[in-house]
Design a protein around this motif. Sequence first.
Motif: not given
Length: 336
Positions: A115, A118, A121, A161, A163, A165, A196, A200, A205-207
């Motif tokens: 991803l 990332a 995750v 899957t 995105n 926060d 988190s 950001l 990025k957080i998935y």
Amino acid sequence: MSNKMKKVSVVIPCRNEERHIKSCIESILANGYPKEDIEILVVDGQSDDRTIEIISDLQKTFKQVKLFNNPKRLTPFALNIGVFSAEHEHILIASAHSSFEKNYIKILMNAMYDLEKASAVGGVMDTRIKTSTKTSESIKEVLTHPFGVGNSTFRTGTNNTINVDTVPFGLYKTKEMVELGGYNELLIRNHDMELSKRILKKGGKIYLVSEARCNYYARENYSAICKNNFNNGKWNILTVFITKTFSSLSIRHFIPLFFLLSIFVPAVISIWSTCFVFLSVLSIMLYVLAMSYFAFKIKNKKTNLLYLLIAFSSLHVSYGIGSLYGFLSIPFIKRK
């Protein structure tokens, strides 16, 4: 990706978790990930039950299990002990109240490199209980419903899957966590959300990965739910005060407080103008109607309407009171 880059350190903060710690560790060891590529760092906050004894027994069989002492007892200190003691390139944050479905680690490890950008995750969290009663089953239903927990997608679930926060029990790159300074130790709660937000802000990025599933064992009585959510609500306000930014949290964290204020503020004003009391009554009526509607929709053979209503109101009211308490306690924090 080299074999070395696949290794992961699992950090588990705990204190007095004799009921859950064994199943948590065993679910990690039985996850299907090569045991030689895992180390499990259990950071104990000076437990006075059988937690240490259970961990010591597991260490006799599994050399992957390592035990650390957390003299300050609180969760963010435990997490940072784990983060800065981790020997591997990736860190999975766990909880003694959690367990992990087969291939959870493998799915997240693949996602980390598949991803775009990332940095974290995580998987969908299924709320479970150890003992089934009408009370515990009702609490479980409320903790997985949007009316109970808002737009917390990792609790309510997703088929894709996406995105997000923040994620529960996420996989991170150790180097990035160390560079960020780990968790904010001033935050007894919300340290995960605040981390988190920093991820950001830095461009990561957080998935949330729908194929990865983990379990969280909820508190099973109303008093425990009230105590936990009172502290969650309190630390929502204190998190904003300590970090000096609203962006460290999301709007859903403040809705219970707004609800209580919609009752109390008009009630106070009604001392001078009685017509305002109708606003308080209206707010209560709308809440009861909404709560009854959703309770009726999710009612099943293991629950009943009354238990669900108590669960919803326990969750929301204790959360809101905690937020109000946090706000009122700010002047005293300033004097410290």
